[in-house]
Design an enzyme around this catalytic site. Structure first.
Site, PDB file in Angstrom:
ATOM      1  N   ASN A  53       0.920  -1.261   0.014  1.00 21.80           N
ATOM      2  CA  ASN A  53      -0.172   0.063  -0.029  1.00 21.80           C
ATOM      3  C   ASN A  53       0.936   1.322  -0.051  1.00 21.80           C
ATOM      4  O   ASN A  53       2.004   1.228   0.654  1.00 21.80           O
ATOM      5  CB  ASN A  53      -0.902   0.088   1.156  1.00 21.80           C
ATOM      6  CG  ASN A  53      -0.235  -0.144   2.625  1.00 21.80           C
ATOM      7  OD1 ASN A  53       0.892  -0.701   2.680  1.00 21.80           O
ATOM      8  ND2 ASN A  53      -0.942   0.575   3.474  1.00 21.80           N
ATOM      9  N   VAL A  54       0.381   2.424  -0.759  1.00 23.47           N
ATOM     10  CA  VAL A  54       1.151   3.466  -0.843  1.00 23.47           C
ATOM     11  C   VAL A  54       0.138   4.596  -0.533  1.00 23.47           C
ATOM     12  O   VAL A  54      -0.852   4.817  -1.347  1.00 23.47           O
ATOM     13  CB  VAL A  54       1.656   3.761  -2.288  1.00 23.47           C
ATOM     14  CG1 VAL A  54       2.374   4.932  -2.433  1.00 23.47           C
ATOM     15  CG2 VAL A  54       2.489   2.531  -2.624  1.00 23.47           C
ATOM     16  N   GLU A  55       0.324   5.164   0.582  1.00 19.31           N
ATOM     17  CA  GLU A  55      -0.784   6.238   1.076  1.00 19.31           C
ATOM     18  C   GLU A  55      -0.242   7.707   0.548  1.00 19.31           C
ATOM     19  O   GLU A  55       0.752   7.868  -0.031  1.00 19.31           O
ATOM     20  CB  GLU A  55      -0.742   6.377   2.784  1.00 19.31           C
ATOM     21  CG  GLU A  55      -1.267   5.082   3.094  1.00 19.31           C
ATOM     22  CD  GLU A  55      -1.631   4.998   4.568  1.00 19.31           C
ATOM     23  OE1 GLU A  55      -0.956   5.772   5.147  1.00 19.31           O
ATOM     24  OE2 GLU A  55      -2.564   4.044   5.141  1.00 19.31           O
ATOM     25  N   CYS A  64      -4.205   0.778  -2.346  1.00 15.83           N
ATOM     26  CA  CYS A  64      -4.036  -0.337  -1.698  1.00 15.83           C
ATOM     27  C   CYS A  64      -2.838  -1.341  -1.975  1.00 15.83           C
ATOM     28  O   CYS A  64      -2.535  -1.043  -3.278  1.00 15.83           O
ATOM     29  CB  CYS A  64      -5.110  -1.099  -1.632  1.00 15.83           C
ATOM     30  SG  CYS A  64      -6.781  -0.326  -0.608  1.00 15.83           S
ATOM     31  N   GLU A  66      -3.463  -4.382  -3.199  1.00 16.49           N
ATOM     32  CA  GLU A  66      -3.791  -5.253  -4.246  1.00 16.49           C
ATOM     33  C   GLU A  66      -3.859  -4.440  -5.554  1.00 16.49           C
ATOM     34  O   GLU A  66      -3.671  -4.937  -6.649  1.00 16.49           O
ATOM     35  CB  GLU A  66      -5.269  -5.634  -3.755  1.00 16.49           C
ATOM     36  CG  GLU A  66      -5.298  -6.327  -2.630  1.00 16.49           C
ATOM     37  CD  GLU A  66      -5.745  -5.827  -1.436  1.00 16.49           C
ATOM     38  OE1 GLU A  66      -5.067  -4.612  -1.241  1.00 16.49           O
ATOM     39  OE2 GLU A  66      -6.513  -6.171  -0.515  1.00 16.49           O
ATOM     40  N   CYS A  97     -10.445  -5.332   0.800  1.00 12.57           N
ATOM     41  CA  CYS A  97     -11.497  -4.223   0.948  1.00 12.57           C
ATOM     42  C   CYS A  97     -12.462  -4.377  -0.336  1.00 12.57           C
ATOM     43  O   CYS A  97     -12.050  -4.955  -1.362  1.00 12.57           O
ATOM     44  CB  CYS A  97     -11.013  -2.778   1.177  1.00 12.57           C
ATOM     45  SG  CYS A  97     -10.372  -2.182  -0.557  1.00 12.57           S
ATOM     46  N   CYS A 100     -10.849  -3.454  -3.569  1.00 12.92           N
ATOM     47  CA  CYS A 100      -9.985  -4.353  -4.081  1.00 12.92           C
ATOM     48  C   CYS A 100     -10.310  -5.666  -4.527  1.00 12.92           C
ATOM     49  O   CYS A 100      -9.733  -6.043  -5.384  1.00 12.92           O
ATOM     50  CB  CYS A 100      -8.914  -4.395  -2.971  1.00 12.92           C
ATOM     51  SG  CYS A 100      -7.967  -2.961  -2.956  1.00 12.92           S
TER      52      CYS A 100
HETATM   53  N1  THU Z   1      -5.420  -1.219   2.702  1.00 15.63           N
HETATM   54  C1  THU Z   1      -4.753  -2.217   1.893  1.00 15.63           C
HETATM   55  O1  THU Z   1      -3.816  -2.042   1.255  1.00 15.63           O
HETATM   56  N2  THU Z   1      -5.730  -3.203   1.190  1.00 15.63           N
HETATM   57  C2  THU Z   1      -6.974  -3.511   1.576  1.00 15.63           C
HETATM   58  O2  THU Z   1      -7.468  -4.341   1.305  1.00 15.63           O
HETATM   59  C3  THU Z   1      -7.357  -2.706   3.000  1.00 15.63           C
HETATM   60  C4  THU Z   1      -6.842  -1.522   3.254  1.00 15.63           C
HETATM   61  C5  THU Z   1      -4.521  -0.296   3.030  1.00 15.63           C
HETATM   62  C6  THU Z   1      -5.225   1.252   2.641  1.00 15.63           C
HETATM   63  C7  THU Z   1      -4.661   2.198   3.971  1.00 15.63           C
HETATM   64  O3  THU Z   1      -3.300   2.428   3.314  1.00 15.63           O
HETATM   65  C8  THU Z   1      -4.474   1.036   4.931  1.00 15.63           C
HETATM   66  O4  THU Z   1      -4.571  -0.044   4.727  1.00 15.63           O
HETATM   67  C9  THU Z   1      -5.589   1.603   6.106  1.00 15.63           C
HETATM   68  O5  THU Z   1      -6.697   1.570   5.397  1.00 15.63           O
END
Ligand code: THU
Length: 144
Positions: A53-55, A64, A66, A97, A100
């Site tokens: 994941n890259v915020e 996310c 995925e 989620c 994804c």
């Molecule tokens: N996140 C994912 O990378 N994949 C998911 O299926 C659920 C959430 C990440 C997004 C965000 O950076 C962190 O989890 C918290 O929501």
């Protein structure tokens, strides 16, 4: 119906996917939520793809793990996803989620196996996203 497919992914492959997903989680960029996530998948031609994941400071733009994985898949030449493991920074499985699930559906379909963790049988994406809208629907639902 899925029993045959489930048994076609050996336990050692799941172990490898979990390990790759944990490595990917360690490379995530998650300074805002502090929830690092890694994903790893096996494709139908036997290759593996990964994502983290890259915020973003503009929170809604977060990618996310995925999403990064799908990008890795396409950049590497594409293929079908067969089995995927997604873990958080604690190394434990994380259920994809909703968004994804849709992203994974495009490249793996309802039969994609989603890891539920060691000692637990995987779910199918069809179980997690029943009645999904997919590419095949576009062809039949366009205006004439
Ligand atoms: N996140 C994912 O990378 N994949 C998911 O299926 C659920 C959430 C990440 C997004 C965000 O950076 C962190 O989890 C918290 O929501």
């Amino acid at each position: 119906m899925y029993c045959e497919v489930v048994s076609s992914v050996p336990e050692r492959a799941w172990t490898e996917l979990r390990s790759l997903a944990r490595d990917a989680a360690a490379r995530a960029y998650a300074p805002y939520s502090m929830v690092t996530v890694g994903a790893a998948a096996l494709t139908s031609d036997g290759t593996t793809v990964v994502g983290s994941n890259v915020e973003n400071a503009s929170y809604g733009l977060t990618l996310c793990a995925e999403c990064s994985l799908v990008s890795d898949l396409v950049r590497g030449g594409g293929g079908r996803l067969v089995a995927v493991s997604v873990v958080a920074g604690d190394g434990e499985p994380l259920t994809p989620c909703g968004r994804c699930r849709q992203l994974l559906y495009e490249h793996g379909g309802a039969g994609l196996l989603v890891d539920a963790g060691e000692g637990r049988g995987p779910s199918t994406l069809g179980d997690l996203l029943p009645g999904a809208f997919g590419p095949e629907d576009l062809g039949t639902r366009r205006n004439a």
